[in-house]
Design a protein around this motif. Structure first.
Motif, PDB file in Angstrom:
ATOM      1  N   ASP A 149      42.772  42.722  48.759  1.00 53.19           N
ATOM      2  CA  ASP A 149      42.656  42.676  47.300  1.00 53.19           C
ATOM      3  C   ASP A 149      41.937  43.924  46.809  1.00 53.19           C
ATOM      4  OD1 ASP A 149      43.883  40.222  47.179  1.00 53.19           O
ATOM      5  OD2 ASP A 149      41.991  39.134  47.419  1.00 53.19           O
ATOM      6  N   VAL A 150      42.410  44.453  45.707  1.00 53.94           N
ATOM      7  CA  VAL A 150      41.821  45.639  45.107  1.00 53.94           C
ATOM      8  C   VAL A 150      40.882  45.188  44.004  1.00 53.94           C
ATOM      9  CG1 VAL A 150      42.302  47.778  43.888  1.00 53.94           C
ATOM     10  CG2 VAL A 150      43.874  46.971  45.640  1.00 53.94           C
ATOM     11  N   ASN A 151      39.639  45.685  44.064  1.00 49.57           N
ATOM     12  CA  ASN A 151      38.635  45.322  43.080  1.00 49.57           C
ATOM     13  C   ASN A 151      38.199  46.578  42.337  1.00 49.57           C
ATOM     14  OD1 ASN A 151      36.633  44.179  41.593  1.00 49.57           O
ATOM     15  ND2 ASN A 151      35.319  43.650  43.321  1.00 49.57           N
ATOM     16  N   PRO A 152      38.661  46.799  41.101  1.00 50.49           N
ATOM     17  CA  PRO A 152      38.270  48.009  40.377  1.00 50.49           C
ATOM     18  C   PRO A 152      36.775  48.053  40.096  1.00 50.49           C
ATOM     19  CG  PRO A 152      40.104  46.916  39.283  1.00 50.49           C
ATOM     20  CD  PRO A 152      39.641  46.018  40.367  1.00 50.49           C
ATOM     21  N   GLY A 175      34.481  47.003  42.079  1.00 54.22           N
ATOM     22  CA  GLY A 175      33.835  47.439  43.319  1.00 54.22           C
ATOM     23  C   GLY A 175      33.868  48.945  43.464  1.00 54.22           C
ATOM     24  N   LEU A 176      34.928  49.579  43.023  1.00 53.95           N
ATOM     25  CA  LEU A 176      35.018  51.032  43.057  1.00 53.95           C
ATOM     26  C   LEU A 176      33.956  51.650  42.151  1.00 53.95           C
ATOM     27  CD1 LEU A 176      36.449  53.622  43.944  1.00 53.95           C
ATOM     28  CD2 LEU A 176      38.023  53.296  42.026  1.00 53.95           C
ATOM     29  N   TYR A 177      33.732  51.049  40.990  1.00 53.19           N
ATOM     30  CA  TYR A 177      32.717  51.558  40.071  1.00 53.19           C
ATOM     31  C   TYR A 177      31.331  51.482  40.708  1.00 53.19           C
ATOM     32  CZ  TYR A 177      29.838  52.096  35.922  1.00 53.19           C
ATOM     33  OH  TYR A 177      28.899  52.529  35.027  1.00 53.19           O
ATOM     34  N   GLU A 178      31.062  50.379  41.431  1.00 56.22           N
ATOM     35  CA  GLU A 178      29.755  50.239  42.097  1.00 56.22           C
ATOM     36  C   GLU A 178      29.589  51.280  43.192  1.00 56.22           C
ATOM     37  OE1 GLU A 178      29.517  46.232  43.467  1.00 56.22           O
ATOM     38  OE2 GLU A 178      29.653  45.389  41.447  1.00 56.22           O
TER      39      GLU A 178
END
Length: 156
Positions: free
Chosen positions: A137-140, A142-145
């Motif tokens: 699953d892709v978590n946008p 999470g990328l920001y964090e």
């Protein structure tokens, strides 16, 4: 087992950009040869059955026999035995070409001979077992964090 390019996490792209031909060839060989499993393609359902029936009627071709052994194959095997005894190997070959014997004793995909199973590719084995790896699953957010943590490390 690698099926799609997303499972390589960009290694295929990096190998291509940095002109690493050996790595690119290796990663490319890991991918499945089945086009219908690729994420970019969606193959439509074709209506081949209707065309196949027309061709069978046009050329008077018998329908394909099942791969597994049926009740009528016992008589067929007796005919093959008689052909071998009466006419030898040449007569047996002719009889098997005209009336082919069954290829398998059972009509079950999971009951393959060991020799046949060992000769299958890894992708064919996976398809026989119907095991497809789950896509992460892709978590946008999470990328920001992760970007915030990297920015904090650079500032320190």
């Amino acid at each position: 087992m690698v099926i799609n390019e997303w499972q390589l996490h960009g290694k295929l792209n990096r190998a291509l950009q940095s002109s690493q031909r050996a790595d690119f060839a290796m990663y490319l060989a890991w991918l499945t040869p089945a086009v219908d499993e690729s994420a970019e393609f969606c193959t439509p359902e074709a209506s081949i059955e209707h065309e196949e029936q027309n061709l069978r009627l046009r050329f008077a071709v018998q329908p394909a026999r099942p791969f597994a052994q049926t009740e009528s194959d016992i008589e067929l095997m007796q005919q093959h035995s008689v052909a071998l005894q009466d006419g030898g190997l040449a007569q047996l070959k002719l009889t098997t070409y005209l009336k082919p014997p069954p290829l398998s004793q059972y009509d079950d995909k999971s009951r393959l001979a060991d020799e046949l199973w060992q000769s299958l590719s890894l992708h064919s084995r996976r398809r026989m077992q119907q095991s497809i790896p789950a896509k992460p699953d892709v978590n946008p957010a999470g990328l920001y964090e992760v970007l915030q943590q990297l920015h904090g490390m650079n500032a320190a």
